[in-house]
Design an enzyme around this catalytic site. Sequence first.
Site, PDB file in Angstrom:
ATOM      1  N   ASN A   8      38.166  34.660  34.820  1.00 34.38           N
ATOM      2  CA  ASN A   8      37.845  35.236  36.114  1.00 34.38           C
ATOM      3  C   ASN A   8      37.765  36.747  35.967  1.00 34.38           C
ATOM      4  O   ASN A   8      38.521  37.353  35.198  1.00 34.38           O
ATOM      5  CB  ASN A   8      38.894  34.881  37.167  1.00 34.38           C
ATOM      6  CG  ASN A   8      38.595  35.541  38.517  1.00 34.38           C
ATOM      7  OD1 ASN A   8      39.261  36.479  38.917  1.00 34.38           O
ATOM      8  ND2 ASN A   8      37.557  35.072  39.194  1.00 34.38           N
ATOM      9  N   ASP A  42      41.837  53.464  52.578  1.00 37.19           N
ATOM     10  CA  ASP A  42      40.953  52.343  52.281  1.00 37.19           C
ATOM     11  C   ASP A  42      39.615  52.445  52.998  1.00 37.19           C
ATOM     12  O   ASP A  42      39.366  53.353  53.788  1.00 37.19           O
ATOM     13  CB  ASP A  42      41.648  51.022  52.640  1.00 37.19           C
ATOM     14  CG  ASP A  42      41.502  50.000  51.534  1.00 37.19           C
ATOM     15  OD1 ASP A  42      40.382  49.824  51.037  1.00 37.19           O
ATOM     16  OD2 ASP A  42      42.513  49.392  51.167  1.00 37.19           O
TER      17      ASP A  42
END
Length: 490
Positions: free
Chosen positions: A176, A291
């Site tokens: 992954n 963010d």
Amino acid sequence: MAYRDLRDFVRELEKEGELSRVRAEVDPILEITEITQRVARDPNKKANSVGPALLFEKPKGSRVPLLVNTFGSVRRMELAFEVRRLEEVADRIKGFLAMESPQGLFDKIKMLPKLAELGSFFPKTVKRGDCKDVVRTGGDVNLFDFPILKCWPQDGGRFITFPLVFTRNPETGKRNVGMYRMQVYDERTTGMHWQTQKHGAEHFRRARAANPDGRIPVSVAIGADPATALAGMLPIPPDLDEMMFAGFLRREPVEMVKCETNDLEVPANAEIVLEGYVSLNEMRTEGPFGDHTGFYSLEGEFPVFHVECITHKKDPIYLTTVVGPPPQEDYFMGYAVERVFLPVMKMQYPEIVEVAMPAEGIFHNLMIVAIRKSYPGHARKIMNAIWSLGQAMFAKVIVVVDHDVDVHNYREVVWKALCAIDPERDVQFVLGPVDTLDHAQRLQDYGSKMGIDATRKWATEGFTRPWPDEILMDETTKARVAGLWKTLGL
């Protein structure tokens, strides 16, 4: 031909006038962010852009140049995928997904070219890669040799913001690749911001269930050819290898090389590789972090990544991105994902005509969907269908409109949506998983979402009043006035 590596892409950006070099010494602590913000918000900037890519040649405290805002325009995303329009990538994906089981010999023969092309995308293992020009172990491992950004004043520290994090499923061994921010704690350790719904977090949980005191190998690649560098953020199915999909995007297989200290493979053309492990019994406070919501995401407990070895090119480039109030570079990356993967959504739900995710919605807060409505409750069916699709499960507000509404014209959307709804009748609330970064929810990772049915209402939906037509001038009058226009002196 595909870009060989990141610096190959840098040369293309410079040739196309999409890159500026900064030769003055600039501090990666706050200053580079402020410069990037000023460039991004220049009122004279090009349309569909947040300023040029920036190559800082002398970041303070490091000999490694820093590249930022690399993908901060639609044009640069097109250059990254080597297409004239992002829809070209979408058409290629649609072509492969449309392959059906051959019914006869002629159908099988017609499929051979596609199958041969598909087979050519598999990653290719090589013995040697440029990412190993320099190998550092032991006391030579020091993350602060690189110009890692502290973007915002209240950030918990410096953060690696554009990594490709490689792990393997501890049960199946399947690779992954994800993109998770990494707070640098000291020269050899970082946080690993594995949000609970992400594959990295699932690997962590499964490994910990089997051996609570063990560890899992992790390797991190920073900087590669653009298709490979972006692979960690693409919403591809969980059973599809991100490196194979990167090969599909670049039309050449990604060359992979085995790490020095673990069995993971990383892109051979990576600029920098961090090798190490995550302990399954160790958590540490991570954050705050400025963010993409435009607010600081809060502190939380996350796993810790221990760096045992660093390899890099002879003269590496440190690839990073600034995350903050929209629009930022990540908006254009998200827009490319929207355009490229819309055909996938349409193949699953053909009634979907178009989708838009405004920059101010920061990806997960607002999705506008136009559908060709065919039966009662159709809009609600689409809301629930989208909430079942991978990362789309985080969509906080979904507004469904009719097929004749231009979802990219937000003035039209607001006008027609507000004129179409009875709030009590047309708004539905559901509970479910939400983005870890959503600070407004009552609990981390769990909260409510809202769907708004802003389509025309039908009698079969209990609406018995007539629905009026939109005010439009007839074509005959418009044509007659067009013929008179030059005589009116207007």
